[in-house]
Scaffold this motif. Structure first.
Motif, PDB file in Angstrom:
ATOM      1  N   MET A   1      -3.538   9.459 -41.072  1.00 38.17           N
ATOM      2  CA  MET A   1      -2.267   9.057 -41.678  1.00 38.17           C
ATOM      3  C   MET A   1      -2.325   7.616 -42.194  1.00 38.17           C
ATOM      4  SD  MET A   1       1.584   9.209 -40.136  1.00 38.17           S
ATOM      5  CE  MET A   1       1.306   8.278 -38.654  1.00 38.17           C
TER       6      MET A   1
ATOM      7  N   GLY B   1      11.769   6.855 -41.570  1.00 41.48           N
ATOM      8  CA  GLY B   1      10.555   7.566 -41.984  1.00 41.48           C
ATOM      9  C   GLY B   1       9.444   6.553 -42.174  1.00 41.48           C
TER      10      GLY B   1
ATOM     11  N   ASP C   1      11.020   6.939 -37.001  1.00 40.47           N
ATOM     12  CA  ASP C   1      10.307   8.110 -37.534  1.00 40.47           C
ATOM     13  C   ASP C   1      10.515   9.272 -36.567  1.00 40.47           C
ATOM     14  OD1 ASP C   1       7.789   8.282 -39.789  1.00 40.47           O
ATOM     15  OD2 ASP C   1       7.939   9.939 -38.350  1.00 40.47           O
TER      16      ASP C   1
ATOM     17  N   GLU D   1      18.281  12.303 -39.643  1.00 38.58           N
ATOM     18  CA  GLU D   1      19.547  13.049 -39.583  1.00 38.58           C
ATOM     19  C   GLU D   1      20.384  12.612 -38.387  1.00 38.58           C
ATOM     20  OE1 GLU D   1      16.549  14.236 -40.071  1.00 38.58           O
ATOM     21  OE2 GLU D   1      16.555  15.837 -41.565  1.00 38.58           O
TER      22      GLU D   1
ATOM     23  N   ARG E   1      11.293   5.165 -47.945  1.00 37.41           N
ATOM     24  CA  ARG E   1      10.350   5.399 -49.048  1.00 37.41           C
ATOM     25  C   ARG E   1       9.556   6.652 -48.715  1.00 37.41           C
ATOM     26  NH1 ARG E   1       5.396   1.329 -50.584  1.00 37.41           N
ATOM     27  NH2 ARG E   1       4.506   2.335 -48.754  1.00 37.41           N
ATOM     28  N   PHE E   2       9.439   7.551 -49.679  1.00 36.30           N
ATOM     29  CA  PHE E   2       8.697   8.809 -49.488  1.00 36.30           C
ATOM     30  C   PHE E   2       9.192   9.565 -48.244  1.00 36.30           C
ATOM     31  CE2 PHE E   2       5.452   6.373 -51.939  1.00 36.30           C
ATOM     32  CZ  PHE E   2       5.305   7.253 -52.994  1.00 36.30           C
TER      33      PHE E   2
ATOM     34  N   VAL F   1      12.768  15.882 -46.050  1.00 36.29           N
ATOM     35  CA  VAL F   1      13.807  16.276 -45.088  1.00 36.29           C
ATOM     36  C   VAL F   1      14.565  17.510 -45.593  1.00 36.29           C
ATOM     37  CG1 VAL F   1      14.044  13.875 -44.341  1.00 36.29           C
ATOM     38  CG2 VAL F   1      15.689  14.815 -45.972  1.00 36.29           C
TER      39      VAL F   1
HETATM   40  C1  LIG Z   1       5.030  10.225 -46.508  1.00 38.28           C
HETATM   41  S1  LIG Z   1       5.412   9.404 -45.040  1.00 38.28           S
HETATM   42  C2  LIG Z   1       6.100   7.893 -45.656  1.00 38.28           C
HETATM   43  C3  LIG Z   1       5.829   6.715 -44.784  1.00 38.28           C
HETATM   44  C4  LIG Z   1       6.383   5.390 -45.250  1.00 38.28           C
HETATM   45  N1  LIG Z   1       7.815   5.447 -45.481  1.00 38.28           N
HETATM   46  C5  LIG Z   1       5.686   4.878 -46.475  1.00 38.28           C
HETATM   47  O1  LIG Z   1       6.257   4.873 -47.555  1.00 38.28           O
HETATM   48  O2  LIG Z   1       4.513   4.465 -46.363  1.00 38.28           O
HETATM   49  C6  LIG Z   1       6.873  10.278 -44.492  1.00 38.28           C
HETATM   50  C7  LIG Z   1       7.259   9.942 -43.072  1.00 38.28           C
HETATM   51  O3  LIG Z   1       8.566  10.491 -42.836  1.00 38.28           O
HETATM   52  C8  LIG Z   1       8.600  11.041 -41.534  1.00 38.28           C
HETATM   53  N2  LIG Z   1       9.679  12.039 -41.503  1.00 38.28           N
HETATM   54  C9  LIG Z   1       9.697  13.271 -42.037  1.00 38.28           C
HETATM   55  N3  LIG Z   1      10.888  13.870 -41.818  1.00 38.28           N
HETATM   56  C10 LIG Z   1      11.641  12.970 -41.144  1.00 38.28           C
HETATM   57  C11 LIG Z   1      12.972  12.964 -40.650  1.00 38.28           C
HETATM   58  N4  LIG Z   1      13.767  14.019 -40.817  1.00 38.28           N
HETATM   59  N5  LIG Z   1      13.428  11.883 -40.009  1.00 38.28           N
HETATM   60  C12 LIG Z   1      12.628  10.785 -39.843  1.00 38.28           C
HETATM   61  N6  LIG Z   1      11.364  10.720 -40.276  1.00 38.28           N
HETATM   62  C13 LIG Z   1      10.875  11.792 -40.930  1.00 38.28           C
HETATM   63  C14 LIG Z   1       7.204  11.621 -41.337  1.00 38.28           C
HETATM   64  O4  LIG Z   1       6.918  11.768 -39.952  1.00 38.28           O
HETATM   65  C15 LIG Z   1       6.332  10.568 -42.038  1.00 38.28           C
HETATM   66  O5  LIG Z   1       5.910   9.575 -41.129  1.00 38.28           O
END
Ligand SMILES: C[S@@+](CC[C@H](N)C(=O)[O-])C[C@H]1O[C@@H](n2cnc3c(N)ncnc32)[C@H](O)[C@@H]1O
Length: 217
Positions: A1, A35, A59, A88, A102-103, A108
């Motif tokens: 990751m 996230g 996260d 949520e 971001r991303f 979700v």
């Molecule tokens: C693509 S990564 C983005 C990481 C970071 N924001 C970045 O831009 O480098 C997406 C992250 O969102 C988290 N994630 C996914 N669904 C989520 C949720 N419902 N609530 C919180 N985190 C979530 C995942 O575990 C993951 O670590």
């Protein structure tokens, strides 16, 4: 990751810098990075808010908490507090000045639920900033990209209305795409994301749409 996120941080660093500069983020702000993943954004925020500020790195993946804690320690940013929580259900011990993601929203179930929780997490007059992609607007050799495992791969195109639906004022909104040709960070990032080596084809990575929203004072 962390390797993938490190690359993302490299190629998408400019949109992040633009957003934080337009926002006027400064020392002493309290923030949440929802996230947070490997914590690149959390560390960038912590560097800007300084020792009098605070950054909650949230996260839903419990593994992310340790990754963020290591990133925070490596960057000597002790004001980062890593929490395992779904966006949520976002609930912080105190209101913050800025809620950032971001991303995240592309993954979700219901993005507006998460944006509403982010809006509720900030103080009156506080800021909600989201940076999300329009994946299908990316191109390899002129051919559109797709990211079938994401729930909302083009969520960036809806971001301004999501903010409005969460009763936030849209203060600013724009899109930015890293692009390139031949070997380099853009080709490397694309390959790690899709497994496709673009060779000498021109690449336009998915534009990241940034929306700066504000909660009513
Ligand atoms: C693509 S990564 C983005 C990481 C970071 N924001 C970045 O831009 O480098 C997406 C992250 O969102 C988290 N994630 C996914 N669904 C989520 C949720 N419902 N609530 C919180 N985190 C979530 C995942 O575990 C993951 O670590």
């Amino acid at each position: 990751m962390s390797e993938l996120i490190g690359l993302r941080d490299d190629v998408y660093r400019r949109p992040l810098a633009t957003a934080l500069e337009r926002l006027g983020l400064e020392g002493g702000w309290f923030c949440v990075d929802v996230g947070a993943g490997g914590g690149d954004v959390s560390v960038a925020l912590a560097e800007m808010v300084g020792q009098n500020g605070r950054v909650y790195a949230v996260d839903s993946d419990p593994l992310a908490r340790d990754v963020v804690a290591r990133a925070a320690a490596a960057a000597a940013q002790a004001q980062i507090i890593a929490l395992t929580q779904a966006g949520e259900d976002l609930l912080l011990p105190e209101p913050v000045d800025l809620a950032f993601c971001r991303f995240l929203l592309l993954h979700v179930h219901d993005p507006v639920v998460v944006v509403r929780r982010m809006a509720a997490a900030v103080k009156p007059g506080g800021w909600v900033v989201a940076q999300e992609p329009i994946t299908s607007a990316g191109r390899i050799g002129g051919v559109p990209l797709s990211m079938r495992d994401a729930r909302h791969q083009d969520i960036g195109a809806l971001l301004p209305s999501l903010m409005r639906d969460a009763e936030l004022s849209v203060i600013d909104a724009w899109g930015e795409s890293p692009a390139g040709v031949g070997p380099g960070p853009v080709a490397q990032y694309l390959e790690s994301l899709t497994g496709v080596d673009p060779g000498d084809e021109p690449v336009v990575l998915p534009p990241l749409v940034t929306v700066i929203g504000r909660r009513h004072p």
